[in-house]
Scaffold this active site. Structure first.
Site, mmCIF file in Angstrom:
data_model
loop_
_atom_site.group_PDB
_atom_site.id
_atom_site.type_symbol
_atom_site.label_atom_id
_atom_site.label_comp_id
_atom_site.label_asym_id
_atom_site.label_seq_id
_atom_site.Cartn_x
_atom_site.Cartn_y
_atom_site.Cartn_z
ATOM 1 N N GLU A 163 0.887 -1.175 0.000
ATOM 2 C CA GLU A 163 0.000 0.000 0.000
ATOM 3 C C GLU A 163 0.917 1.215 0.000
ATOM 4 O O GLU A 163 1.100 1.877 1.019
ATOM 5 C CB GLU A 163 -0.941 -0.032 1.211
ATOM 6 C CG GLU A 163 -2.129 0.875 1.072
ATOM 7 C CD GLU A 163 -1.791 2.319 1.405
ATOM 8 O OE1 GLU A 163 -1.255 3.021 0.517
ATOM 9 O OE2 GLU A 163 -2.053 2.718 2.537
ATOM 10 N N GLU A 165 4.334 8.188 -3.915
ATOM 11 C CA GLU A 165 5.146 7.492 -2.912
ATOM 12 C C GLU A 165 6.201 6.586 -3.524
ATOM 13 O O GLU A 165 6.831 5.800 -2.830
ATOM 14 C CB GLU A 165 4.254 6.666 -1.978
ATOM 15 C CG GLU A 165 3.530 7.504 -0.969
ATOM 16 C CD GLU A 165 3.057 6.672 0.211
ATOM 17 O OE1 GLU A 165 3.452 5.498 0.302
ATOM 18 O OE2 GLU A 165 2.319 7.195 1.026
#
Length: 711
Positions: free
Chosen positions: A174, A183
């Site tokens: 995730e 990210e």
């Protein structure tokens, strides 16, 4: 995944500003009152008793979105369902960016009862040491220490045969942000497929698809078109003069935003359209582009592209998670999630006044993704084959400000407030020496514009040389000589009358605004008071300080969505997480007298919000005196019945000694963040109810300790 108001962007896969030394790490934070960088120590060992370093770690982790993410029940449920479908027998599983270990524990449990066969079949990598420490606690609490191998590294630092015995058959991860890629999703997947995973592995999630929609929105337009908005102002200041359109603006990027908060202020100009698709089970490319033909569904002006993504967690396409705004009609098998702050929609601003479109006419959208971001170029049929550049054109620099600051600088009411305040203090002053203590380019221009004999000295603590370059570029367009504005590179504590040309400072001003502190709490702008104190030796006896004082205000709120996203954790999909509550700053069920922190939010974007009381004054800060410890206590009378979840706190800046010009930054003002103090437990209140708020300001740290009690 999370942003902190103490450090730059941190994430589970994005490199951290950390240095290793034996059994500890050092992490950079910024002192809010001085702006100076400081190092805090993150110890490898984990003593139960609080220490100064542990306290700093807790304060830092409380500002992250980990707690909000763990309270996202639709997310947790979707991951659990997909992992249960994917991991049906013992196999090698790799968890990238493990956080508290939730996905790792789901995978270990899905393999069946613990045995010598399943022992440590799951490898969890987590680069952020404070989260590693928390994960160890969670694993211990759930009796899963021996089932999961935890490695304190980034996934691209893992070595086959050293950190993991063999390639993993399943990847769970995730590492997604609101934009999807920010990210480091793509580089993480590339390295994993190259070095850590078997060929054609199973992955959870399986696929992510980004979508977009063309919209018209005056509010979104105000967040980026300073030139268009300041044309309405009548103060004679040109922050973006003709011919200098690129000298000041927002960064061309996608901005995370709670778009449901402006649903009534958005005119939809197209149907949703698919942009990019990313298959996690295959090695992704670092870059990609696509050109779409989008039919306009209404006449209007495209001010922005609103985007979101849909996550397909299983290979069969039965389990989904969506970040779409609520006005989107999703397929029957996909539902809107609860309000959460860790994943929002994204907004891409179309430059300038936007592009005019006609119903049923085509618009051409060129979308490009790198390994960490997505950008857009929108064209009409007439300009389809022309090159459009959404950036600097012919200049060596561009002053980049946050969208909310652009909107403030373009706001006629705010500009008039500043114009009136500066005009009043300059009356009757000949050749005044003025210091701008903060990063306000507007105030520097305004003084030079209003007083042709003034000399302005600016510190620009955050903007530094860029602030000076900007003023030099626009000086002539604002009818003043560039030599009347001077940049001070010295520290405020070292400034003497020699540096001020043997003159005492007659006017010390600030908005206050400090560049790079967008996620600070409102009272951390009391840095202005601290800097006024440091400059005491160069101030004249009758020096005017603007703002003259600050007022800490508060009101009671019903704010269930935010409270639910920050409440204490118990079991998440069967795994006990109660051990993380104190460290992550949860509200409710904390040990002893411990209370949750105050955190900064745009309250108007926090879902369902209702004010239960009028705004009340908690305490005042007098800038005519040096900075000092301050204390305030006041009673809150509830004007509306309801469920109280906490209090909003903000600063009103009093610009003049007559208290006639006040700049409010409360919940009704959408360009400023407020502080939110959530209750341990919601309290039902009526019109006869009351509460007491008490606050203490510590000038050594810039912290505000806020307590409350209900009658």
């Amino acid at each position: 995944m999370f942003r902190s108001n103490l450090v730059p962007l941190l994430s589970k896969q994005v490199p951290l500003r950390l240095t290793r030394a034996m059994s500890s790490q050092f992490q950079l934070r910024v002192n809010p009152l001085t702006g100076n960088s400081e190092w805090i120590v993150i110890e490898e060992n984990d003593p139960e008793s609080p220490t100064p370093s542990n306290t700093s770690q807790t304060a830092l982790l409380a500002t992250t979105s980990y707690l909000d993410m763990l309270n996202d029940s639709p997310r947790n449920r979707a991951y659990r369902q997909a992992i249960d479908k994917t991991v049906t027998q013992p196999c090698r599983v790799l968890d990238i960016g493990a956080g508290t270990g939730l996905l790792s524990m789901m995978a270990a449990r899905a393999m069946g009862p613990p045995s010598s066969t399943t022992c440590r079949m799951v490898t969890a990598c987590e680069s952020y040491l404070p989260m590693v420490k928390l994960m160890k606690k969670v694993l211990r609490l759930n009796d899963m220490e021996n089932q999961i191998k935890l490695i304190n590294k980034r996934s691209d630092e893992l070595e086959l045969g050293v950190d993991i015995d063999s390639r993993a058959q399943v990847l769970v991860s995730e590492i997604l942000d609101s934009e999807l890629l920010g990210e480091g999703l793509i580089p993480s997947l590339q390295h994993a497929h190259d070095m850590l995973l078997v060929e054609s592995p199973e992955t959870v999630p399986f696929r992510a698809t980004t979508y977009g929609q063309l919209v018209e929105s005056t509010y979104l337009w105000k967040l980026h078109d300073l030139r268009g908005n300041e044309a309405i102002a009548c103060d004679g200041i040109s922050l973006v003069p003709t011919g200098f359109e690129d000298v000041l603006g927002v960064k061309p990027q996608q901005y995370a935003f709670h778009c449901d908060a402006i649903a009534n202020e958005v005119k939809l100009l197209s149907e949703p359209f698919k942009i990019f698709e990313f298959d996690f089970s295959r090695r992704p490319e670092s870059g990609g582009e696509t050109e779409l033909s989008v039919k306009a569904t209404n006449d209007g002006r495209v001010h922005a592209i609103i985007s979101w993504w849909i996550l397909q967690l299983d290979r069969e396409g039965k389990i989904f998670y969506s970040t779409a705004p609520r006005w989107i009609n999703l397929p029957a098998n996909i539902s809107h999630g609860d309000w959460c702050d860790h994943w929002k929609q994204c907004v891409w601003f179309v430059p300038g006044e936007g592009m005019s479109v006609k119903k049923d006419k085509e618009v051409f959208l060129h979308a490009v993704h790198t390994d960490i971001s997505i950008s857009y170029n929108i064209k009409s049929p007439e300009s389809r084959n022309t090159s459009m550049h959404y950036g600097v054109t012919g200049r060596d620099f561009r002053l980049i400000l946050p969208p909310e600051r652009i909107a403030i600088y373009g706001d006629s009411e705010w500009r008039q407030t500043m114009f009136d305040a500066i005009s009043n203090v300059l009356q009757g002053r000949v050749d005044p020496l003025c210091i701008v203590a903060d990063d306000s380019v507007f105030l520097a221009l305004l003084i030079a514009h209003l007083s042709k004999t003034s000399h302005v000295m600016s510190f620009f603590p955050g903007l530094q040389d860029k602030g000076v370059q900007y003023l030099q570029a626009v000086a002539r367009a604002n009818n003043f000589s560039v030599d009347r504005v001077e940049y001070i590179k010295k520290k405020k504590t070292e400034l003497t009358v020699h540096d001020t040309h043997q003159k005492k400072v007659e006017l010390l001003i600030g908005e206050p605004f400090y560049y790079g502190t967008d996620n600070m709490l409102p009272w951390q702008n009391l840095r202005f008071w601290n800097e006024r104190t440091m400059l005491q030796s160069v101030l004249s006896e009758d020096a005017l300080i603007m703002p003259c004082k600050a007022i800490l205000k508060a009101c009671a709120l019903s704010i269930p969505d935010l409270w639910n996203s920050r409440c204490s954790l118990s079991k998440i999909e069967g795994f006990d997480h109660s051990v993380v509550n104190s460290t992550l700053g949860a509200c409710g069920e904390l040990p002893g007298e411990q209370e949750g922190p105050c955190l900064p939010y745009f309250i108007w974007q926090c879902g369902d919000v209702k004010k239960l009381s009028e705004a009340i004054t908690v305490m005042e800060f007098d800038f005519s005196k040096p900075i000092m410890p301050s204390h305030g206590k006041t009673q809150v009378e509830f004007a509306e019945p309801g469920i109280c979840h906490g209090f909003a706190l903000w600063i009103d800046w009093v610009m003049d000694s007559d208290d006639s010009i006040v700049l409010c930054t409360g919940p009704d003002k959408r360009y400023w963040k407020q502080g939110v103090k959530l209750l341990a437990k919601p309290v039902e209140v009526g019109k006869s109810s009351s509460a007491v708020i008490e606050a203490w300001f510590d000038p050594s740290t810039g912290d505000m300790d806020v307590r409350h009690a209900f009658s």
